[in-house]
Design an enzyme around this catalytic site. Structure first.
Site, PDB file in Angstrom:
ATOM      1  N   SER A  44       0.835  -1.201   0.000  1.00  0.00           N
ATOM      2  CA  SER A  44       0.000   0.000   0.000  1.00  0.00           C
ATOM      3  C   SER A  44       0.873   1.255   0.000  1.00  0.00           C
ATOM      4  O   SER A  44       0.372   2.358  -0.222  1.00  0.00           O
ATOM      5  CB  SER A  44      -0.951  -0.002   1.202  1.00  0.00           C
ATOM      6  N   ASP A  82       6.001  -6.685   2.278  1.00  0.00           N
ATOM      7  CA  ASP A  82       5.154  -7.303   1.251  1.00  0.00           C
ATOM      8  C   ASP A  82       5.967  -7.748   0.048  1.00  0.00           C
ATOM      9  O   ASP A  82       6.821  -6.995  -0.452  1.00  0.00           O
ATOM     10  CB  ASP A  82       4.105  -6.285   0.768  1.00  0.00           C
ATOM     11  N   LYS A 111       5.316 -11.073   3.405  1.00  0.00           N
ATOM     12  CA  LYS A 111       3.883 -11.394   3.273  1.00  0.00           C
ATOM     13  C   LYS A 111       3.584 -11.622   1.789  1.00  0.00           C
ATOM     14  O   LYS A 111       4.030 -10.852   0.938  1.00  0.00           O
ATOM     15  CB  LYS A 111       3.014 -10.261   3.829  1.00  0.00           C
ATOM     16  N   GLU A 180      -8.349 -10.334   4.809  1.00  0.00           N
ATOM     17  CA  GLU A 180      -8.826  -8.974   4.535  1.00  0.00           C
ATOM     18  C   GLU A 180     -10.257  -8.995   3.997  1.00  0.00           C
ATOM     19  O   GLU A 180     -10.560  -9.727   3.035  1.00  0.00           O
ATOM     20  CB  GLU A 180      -7.874  -8.299   3.525  1.00  0.00           C
TER      21      GLU A 180
HETATM   22  O1  KIV Z   1      -0.232  -3.331   2.041  1.00  0.00           O
HETATM   23  C1  KIV Z   1      -1.012  -3.279   2.998  1.00  0.00           C
HETATM   24  O2  KIV Z   1      -1.280  -2.214   3.574  1.00  0.00           O
HETATM   25  C2  KIV Z   1      -1.641  -4.528   3.434  1.00  0.00           C
HETATM   26  C3  KIV Z   1      -2.623  -4.454   4.560  1.00  0.00           C
HETATM   27  C4  KIV Z   1      -3.905  -3.910   4.080  1.00  0.00           C
HETATM   28  C5  KIV Z   1      -2.812  -5.775   5.213  1.00  0.00           C
HETATM   29  O3  KIV Z   1      -1.369  -5.549   2.893  1.00  0.00           O
END
Ligand code: KIV
Length: 263
Positions: A44, A82, A111, A180
């Site tokens: 994000s 991520d 993640k 989510e």
């Molecule tokens: O990238 C992000 O902010 C996320 C969250 C919404 C879990 O993956």
């Protein structure tokens, strides 16, 4: 600092896990002074910090650069970075290079969104000694296939799909799972069936932890108010007021006064 063993310990002891996103040194340094359990350098970042329309625009270089800044600012926190859009869909070498870069940037785990078609890669990453957090339900990297940011698992078929995928991620060795935007009943069922902690966002209260985007919870994001979001301050107004006050004081020659001047 928390380790992956504390994640399962907290689930066993029924203590809730708190996670927030963090993308930069400045916020990392104040989050380091809080009791929040772990920080997510989420994809994000592409939207919140770079103004892109979706997380599709994040790449490994972007997430690695932000991970480095967060690692310097929050040395006491467990960091999850991520794996960006398509990084697990271009073969094992590409995926492992991405993991390598993120871990060397300071991440303690990665993640990964989804499962189908990249389960072998998840297994390989886990077997390489890198903790993996799964991510199911609304997976924003697939926004165009999902047809928008919609609650997932509303019908029995998709509920079964998400339930089965969550079990598979646990079997593959993931140490935790983000769920989510799914109905709270489905999230509760998954949390009860898994031994790894389930961290929800828009998944209701009956899971093992919660994650929010920092800028959303601080009220810094303009015009974004999904049902699941609770804002804990009116950050945008607060910051604007301070900057307006500074602007006025400069124009009115109030700032700087002699007390802010050198003799
Ligand atoms: O990238 C992000 O902010 C996320 C969250 C919404 C879990 O993956």
């Amino acid at each position: 600092m928390m380790t992956i063993h504390d994640f399962s310990k907290m689930k066993l002891e029924q203590k809730k896990i708190s996670m927030v996103t963090c993308y930069d040194h400045w916020s990392a340094s104040f989050l380091n002074e809080t009791k929040v359990d772990c920080l997510l350098i989420g994809d994000s970042v592409a939207q919140v910090m770079h103004g892109f329309p979706s997380t599709v625009h994040a790449d490994t270089d972007m997430i690695a650069l932000h991970t480095q800044a967060v690692a310097r600012g929050a040395p006491q926190k467990f960091l999850v970075s991520d794996m960006p859009f398509l990084s697990v869909r271009k073969g094992l070498l590409e995926a492992m290079n991405s993991v390598d870069q993120l871990m060397k940037s300071g991440a303690h785990s990665v993640k990964i969104e989804g499962l189908t078609g990249h389960d072998d890669i998840i297994k390989n990453i886990v077997e390489s000694g890198v903790p993996v957090m799964g991510h199911l339900g609304l997976t924003p990297q697939s926004v165009h296939q999902l047809g928008g940011y919609k609650v997932q698992g509303k019908d029995p078929e998709t509920q079964d799909f998400i339930f089965t995928a969550s079990k598979r991620l646990e079997d593959l060795g993931c140490f935790s799972l983000v769920l989510e935007c799914v109905p709270h009943t489905l999230a509760q069922k998954i949390s009860e069936h898994l031994s790894i902690p389930v961290i929800g966002i828009g998944a209701g209260p009956n899971v093992d932890g919660q994650v929010l985007v920092l800028h959303d919870l601080l009220g810094l994001t303009s015009g974004f108010k999904p049902k699941f979001l609770k804002t804990y301050s009116d950050g945008r107004e607060l910051f604007k007021e301070s900057v307006e006050q500074y602007n006025l004081e400069v124009k009115d020659q109030i700032f700087p006064s002699m007390s802010e001047s050198y003799s």
